[in-house]
Design an enzyme around this catalytic site. Sequence first.
Site, PDB file in Angstrom:
ATOM      1  N   LYS A   8     -12.236  22.850  13.943  1.00  0.00           N
ATOM      2  CA  LYS A   8     -11.183  22.021  13.224  1.00  0.00           C
ATOM      3  C   LYS A   8     -11.496  20.813  12.450  1.00  0.00           C
ATOM      4  CE  LYS A   8     -10.994  19.390  17.614  1.00  0.00           C
ATOM      5  NZ  LYS A   8     -10.126  18.877  18.765  1.00  0.00           N
ATOM      6  N   ARG A  40      -0.603  16.012  26.403  1.00  0.00           N
ATOM      7  CA  ARG A  40      -0.408  16.276  25.100  1.00  0.00           C
ATOM      8  C   ARG A  40       0.185  17.675  25.065  1.00  0.00           C
ATOM      9  NH1 ARG A  40      -5.921  15.179  21.946  1.00  0.00           N
ATOM     10  NH2 ARG A  40      -6.218  17.251  22.505  1.00  0.00           N
ATOM     11  N   TYR A  87     -18.956  -9.876   0.612  1.00  0.00           N
ATOM     12  CA  TYR A  87     -17.524 -10.389   0.816  1.00  0.00           C
ATOM     13  C   TYR A  87     -17.506 -11.364   1.968  1.00  0.00           C
ATOM     14  CZ  TYR A  87     -16.064  -7.253  -3.058  1.00  0.00           C
ATOM     15  OH  TYR A  87     -15.645  -6.782  -4.295  1.00  0.00           O
TER      16      TYR A  87
END
Length: 364
Positions: free
Chosen positions: A35, A130, A256
Site C-alpha cells: 500500500k 476502525r 530561517y
Amino acid sequence: MPRPIQATIHTAALRHNIERLRAAAPGARLWAIVKANAYGHGIDRAFEGLRGADGFAMLDLNEAQRVRDLGWRGPILLLEGVFEPRDLEICSRLQLSHVVHHDDQIDWLAMHKTHSPQSVFLKLNSGMNRLGFTPERYRAAYARLGALPQVDEISHMTHFSDADLDDGITKPWARFQRATEGLPGERSVCNSAATLRYGSQPDIRGDWVRPGVAAYGGSPDFPQHDAAHWGLLPTMTLSSKIIGINELAVGATVGYGSTFTADVPVRVGVVACGYADGYPRHAGTGTPVLVDGVRTRTLGRVSMDMLAVDLTPVPKARCGSEVTLWGQGPKGALLPIDEVAHAAGTIGYELMCALAVRVPTTVL
Ligand SMILES: *Cc1c(COP(=O)(O)O)cnc(C)c1O
C-alpha cells in the site's frame, strides 16, 4: 549535473527482510504489503525484492493492476475490500481476494454476477474500532457470506492496534479466538510488530502474516527495539551532497528563524535536501545525519531545499562530500530511518511514504 539528491531502493535488503520475517513466522505464508506505493518505495522498484513473498496486499485497485502487470500471478489481497459494487468485476477479472468488513460489501457480493467465486477475508473489529464486524455480529456475517455462490473461500482476519506494546495483543487476540472458534478457514492477524514478537507461536501467527514496515527495514516498535535488534536492513536510502560550507563564529546563527546559535566556532555544511524532498521539517537541531559515513547532527531549521549539518566530527568534509539522510551510507555505515523520524516526532513509516516525487530514485 542534476541536483545531487538521490534515493536508492535496495533489492538485496528487501529480500533479506522478507527472509528474516519468514524465519520469525516459520511455516506461515507472507503478504508483502505494498500500500502507499510500497511504503513510498514505488511498487515497480520494490517488486523484485519482494517477489519472494506469497502474495501482495494493498488498498487500491490500480496498485493491484500494477502488480498483475508486473507479472504476478499469485494471491493479491485488497486490505480495505471493495469501495463500490463494480469493483467486484475487477476483482473477478484480476482474481483479487478482498477484505469484507461491512454489510454493504456482502450485499454487493450477493448481487455480483460471476462464474468464478471469490476468496474473501472476513474482518473482525477486535478493538481498534476502525474496520471490521464487531464480535457480536461476526458469525452472522460469516453465515451470510457462506451462503453466497459468489464466495468460495472465507478466511478470518483482524488488525491489532497495540501490537508494538508489551502485552498489547492479549485482549484483541482473545476476542478474535472467541469470534472465530470452530469456524473453518485460514487466519491472518499479524502485522510487523506481531510477526516479529509472536510469529514463533503457531496459533497466533496463523496461516498468513502481514508485515509491512518491517519488510522495508523499519522497526515497528522503535525506540523500544531498533531495526538491528530485529535483524532488518534499510531498504531505502536518501542521500545528497554538501553544496556549501560556512565557518560560524561564536554568536552566528544558521537558517530561517536563527534557531541555532554557535557557542563555539563551528564549520557548517549546507546539504541539498529539504522538506520538499520529503525530509521532515520538524527535525530540529541534533537530528542524526551521516557525512562521508561519519555520524553528525543537523543544525537549525530545515528549509524547503536545504538543511545544515555540523562538520565538527568530519574535518575533511568539503563541497561534494556525501551526505546520508537515512539508510545505507558509505563504508557500511547505517542511519536507521526510525532515528530520524523519532527526532522529528514521527515514525519511519511516515518518512518512507513521504519521499517526494522530485527525488530521482534508482534501484540497486
Ligand atoms: C498496513 C497494514 C499492515 C502492515 O502494518 P505494519 O505495521 O506496516 O506491519 C497489516 N495489515 C493491515 C490490514 C494493514 O492495513
